[in-house]
Design an enzyme around this catalytic site. Structure first.
Site, PDB file in Angstrom:
ATOM      1  N   ASP A 246     -24.425  -1.278   8.641  1.00  0.00           N
ATOM      2  CA  ASP A 246     -25.612  -1.287   7.775  1.00  0.00           C
ATOM      3  C   ASP A 246     -25.668  -2.358   6.682  1.00  0.00           C
ATOM      4  O   ASP A 246     -26.135  -3.456   6.921  1.00  0.00           O
ATOM      5  CB  ASP A 246     -25.802   0.096   7.147  1.00  0.00           C
ATOM      6  CG  ASP A 246     -26.153   1.156   8.191  1.00  0.00           C
ATOM      7  OD1 ASP A 246     -25.831   0.932   9.371  1.00  0.00           O
ATOM      8  OD2 ASP A 246     -26.746   2.180   7.834  1.00  0.00           O
TER       9      ASP A 246
ATOM     10  N   GLU B  39     -18.501  12.241   5.508  1.00  0.00           N
ATOM     11  CA  GLU B  39     -18.966  10.996   6.140  1.00  0.00           C
ATOM     12  C   GLU B  39     -18.080   9.820   5.740  1.00  0.00           C
ATOM     13  O   GLU B  39     -17.721   8.982   6.560  1.00  0.00           O
ATOM     14  CB  GLU B  39     -20.408  10.733   5.712  1.00  0.00           C
ATOM     15  CG  GLU B  39     -21.058   9.550   6.408  1.00  0.00           C
ATOM     16  CD  GLU B  39     -22.482   9.314   5.915  1.00  0.00           C
ATOM     17  OE1 GLU B  39     -22.888   9.916   4.901  1.00  0.00           O
ATOM     18  OE2 GLU B  39     -23.193   8.524   6.555  1.00  0.00           O
TER      19      GLU B  39
END
Ligand SMILES: *[C@@H]1O[C@H](CO)[C@@H](O)[C@H](O)[C@H]1NC(C)=O
Length: 797
Positions: free
Chosen positions: A536, A766
């Site tokens: 990302d 995460e």
């Protein structure tokens, strides 16, 4: 992953085939009829050309939705004898369906009755971080036959069990109030919903719903029985119509009324029986709910049988469950050998829960993506409807399929159950179109769609995502789990996929590669994101351009070439080209020419770049002097073509992670030295994604986008690095000893922290904070973070 990942920037279309307007200017005078005839006849070619042109544009626009022409990897069986039921609705706290399109679905909701004044009441259904559930997850789950989940809500502890039996499945829910909640009244709802291809019939005795019998085209007839329940104050039910599976909670709320308790004047929320508007009475019901209202502890069982119904014997639920659980424990030790490695019970239970959550996170979805290509002018097109079996990264936050995550998931799953992995990988490959493209985020079906805002749903066919699924594929093949027929079915798809990468994702220079889909026009972003890479907001060159060279993609291509060569060889196909490309990409000199910054002694991307860039709020503009404008990026020095080598992080480690170097390569010296440097990547909790010294370390990408891959510790990349350290610690060379030392240190740091955070918070996360080790991002995240079990078991590729 993260919210950002959903924001797929639209690639501006080059629009090479603009529709020209027909310019048939009117003539001033038309006086004779032969002239008109000439005009008509002469325009025929024009009409034909225009027609052909329109047809061709249409044809081009449909290429993106044309499935690959070869055989599917997953062979659909029309066998209704052995329908595979499972907890394939990981987006819910407890949901059951069959691995088939149009399966009936089953699920659980619950709520406290003392929240009756709240509108709407706090109903638990879809996994949602907003519910504030303290901890939930599977403690055992084998991905196939059974599972046990514990849910620690604010007021209650629920245990949900699932077992498959020959005739269908059984489920059990046991509830205990927390201390102080013994007098609280709660309701639990168990439902069945079907698509509009069948009917549901109820067997009711004084508001007590005893069973539901149903029939659908997909599975034939079935029955759902509610044989036992304890401490129930009231039984109620709902029989209604739902417009879709994404509206079940709304349907439930619609069917609620306030009723008096039998023994006192107080009121509770009850389902109101048949709730169908007059004009819809003639339609068969597709949504039925049983409500139990109880105080204190509560137990209930549900039995589902689909026809034909053989006898399931007289085993109790516990008998069946315990048999599966014993097998699970035995197989777990055989696979990961944690007892043998002297882990204590707490850590072994953590590892079991992590595996179980990965497996219990496997969902079966069915539907179509929304896709675009540069030939699709306006509205995106619907991809063909297809099923997908996939392990979701996070049941609450990412309850859908992600392509590059899946490769990591299956590095674990393939060790546990090769058949499940074969299946998952096959489903993904079957989503490939004829161009060789696979949409990287799969938002299939109304439930999945309901979680993603419309503008983020669209997938663009120029965009790739790392081909990680070749990793488990290679493991499965080398371990003899892939039979010839599977390989023969999947190979032509892999060839097309590889080709698509090797043609559409190349860079300007030979041997270089470039991710597409970066936004070169953006002014809001400090550094335009590269969502396609999976990393990302990891910093790349500041100005996306055609001469960019992306190191990670080059390394993925190296890996893909290697695996393709091996597969080709295995099934006697021509492996020459793959081997040649592999050798070419393995050439260290060529790699160094394209990606080695001698100045900084590290590997890097190359492109049009400036490190001196900040976000600055523009001065207000007329005619709205009071509007606060969003910050825009401003360069303090002109971008120029160069290595992006002030940036150091995961990306720089890719050639090492791919085990590219000979054991005596001097590059290993630089890499191992940098790896251990606490001013760069090393922390007590694992390797951070971006070195502290990097210009964009922990920087917001826009004023609203917090850093994501700019410092936090991610487990998938750490696993790849540990994997490489393990490799170099096993082969002789000048760096063997230091590799060995780093291997055990890094491995231990990761395991200790992930366990500690789980123990503290109840979840696997995460990513992890590089300063404190604290779990961050979304939870539960038992996608690739569950690679921690492979680290514990020292299972590498
Ligand atoms: C990949 O692309 C390069 C450059 O076009 C080509 O030379 C090579 O043969 C390709 N590899 C394969 C396996 O097709």
């Amino acid at each position: 992953m993260g919210t950002k990942r959903r924001k797929i920037p639209e690639v501006p279309s080059a629009d090479p085939v603009k529709k020209r307007s027909k310019s048939t200017k009117s003539h001033s005078q038309v006086s004779n009829s032969s002239f008109i005839w000439i005009l008509i006849l002469s325009s025929i070619p024009l009409v034909l050309i225009y027609g052909a042109f329109t047809w061709y544009s249409y044809y081009l626009s449909t290429l993106v939705i044309e499935p690959f022409s070869g055989e599917n990897v997953i062979q659909s069986s029309r066998n209704t004898q052995n329908i595979e039921w499972g907890t394939f609705r990981p987006n819910t706290y407890f949901g059951i369906k069959a691995k088939m399109p149009k399966s009936p679905i089953f699920g659980l909701m619950w709520m406290p009755q003392f929240g009756a004044t709240e509108r709407p009441p706090p109903i638990r259904h879809w996994c949602d971080q907003g519910d504030g559930i303290l901890k939930y997850g599977w403690t055992k789950h084998d991905g196939e036959n059974f599972g046990r989940q514990e849910i620690y809500d604010k007021w209650l502890v629920l245990v949900t069990d699932f077992v498959r039996v020959e005739s269908g499945w059984k489920a059990r829910v046991r509830v205990k109030p927390k201390p102080g909640m013994e007098q609280g009244v709660f309701s639990l709802f168990f439902y069945v919903a079907i698509e509009n291809d069948g009917e549901l019939l109820l067997d009711i005795n004084k508001r007590n719903l005893k069973s539901v019998s149903g029939r659908t085209n997909s599975i034939g007839s079935f029955s759902l029985e509610f044989p036992t329940a304890e401490n129930v104050i009231h039984h109620d039910y709902l029989e209604t119509l739902t417009p879709g599976f994404h509206q079940l909670k709304e349907g439930l709320i619609n069917g609620m009324v306030l009723k008096k308790f039998r023994n006192n004047d107080e009121k509770y929320i009850a389902l109101n029986g048949l709730v169908v508007p007059e004009e819809f009475q003639k339609y068969p019901r597709n949504f039925v709910v049983k409500q139990y209202t109880f105080k204190g502890s509560f137990d209930m069982e549900v039995h589902f049988q689909s026809s034909p119904v053989p006898s399931d014997g007289d085993e109790t639920f516990d008998d069946i469950f315990n048999k599966f659980a014993t097998n699970f424990d035995k197989k777990f030790e055989e696979t990961f050998q944690l007892k043998k490695k002297n882990y204590d019970d707490a850590m072994i239970n953590f590892a079991k829960a992590t595996l179980s959550n990965l497996l219990g996170g496997i969902g079966y979805f069915h539907g179509s993506s929304r896709v675009k290509s540069k030939h699709v002018k306006e509205e995106p097109l619907d991809y063909w409807e297809a099923p997908l079996l996939t392990a979701v990264p996070s049941r609450s936050f990412f309850p859908r399929g992600f392509l590059w995550d899946e490769g990591f998931h299956n590095l674990v799953i393939s060790r546990w159950n090769p058949d499940i992995s074969k299946s998952i990988l096959g489903y993904w490959m079957d989503l490939m179109n004829n161009e060789g493209w696979i949409p990287r985020e799969q938002i299939l079906g109304v439930e999945a769609r309901a979680k993603v805002p419309d503008e983020f749903v669209i997938q663009h066919n120029e965009n790739a995502n790392p081909p990680t699924i070749i990793l488990p594929l290679e493991y499965l093949m080398n371990s003899g789990f892939l039979d010839q027929s599977y390989l023969n079915r999947i190979y032509p798809r892999l060839v097309r996929w590889y080709d698509w990468f090797n043609k559409t994702q190349t860079g300007d220079l030979p041997g270089s590669y470039r991710w597409r889909g970066r936004d070169e026009k953006t002014k809001r972003e400090l550094n335009p994101k590269t969502l396609t890479s999976g990393l990302d907001d990891y910093p790349r060159s500041s100005n996306p351009s055609d001469n960019e060279r992306h190191l990670d993609l080059r390394c993925w291509m190296l890996l893909a070439s290697k695996v393709m060569g091996n597969i080709a060889e295995k099934i006697d196909k021509d492996a020459k080209h793959y081997k040649a490309t592999y050798d070419y990409l393995m050439d260290e000199d060529l790699l160094n020419n394209l990606h080695w910054s001698d100045k900084m002694k590290r590997y890097a991307d190359y492109g049009l770049h400036s490190d001196r860039v900040t976000l600055v709020r523009p001065k207000p503009k007329q005619p709205n002097p009071h509007v606060r404008l969003e910050k825009e990026r401003v360069f303090k020095s002109e971008p120029k073509n160069q290595y992006v080598d002030k940036t150091f992080g995961y990306l720089s480690l890719f050639p090492f992670a791919m085990k590219m170097f000979k054991p005596d390569s001097d590059k290993l010296q630089w890499i191992l030295r940098d790896l251990r440097d606490e001013n760069l990547l090393w922390t007590k909790y694992g390797l951070r994604s971006l070195a502290k010294s990097s210009p964009l370390y922990k920087k917001y990408n826009t004023e609203h986008d917090p850093p994501y891959w700019r410092g936090a510790i991610w487990i998938n990349m750490n696993y790849m690095v540990v994997n490489a350290l393990h490799h170099y610690s096993k082969i002789e060379g000048p760096y063997q000893d230091s590799s060995k030392k780093l291997y055990s240190e890094l491995r231990k740091n990761l395991i200790d922290n992930i366990f500690k955070q789980y123990d503290r918070s109840g979840f696997v996360w995460e990513n992890y904070d590089d300063a404190t080790g604290v779990g961050k991002g979304c939870h539960p995240f038992t996608g690739w973070s569950s690679l921690v079990i492979n680290l514990m078991g020292e299972l590498y590729y």
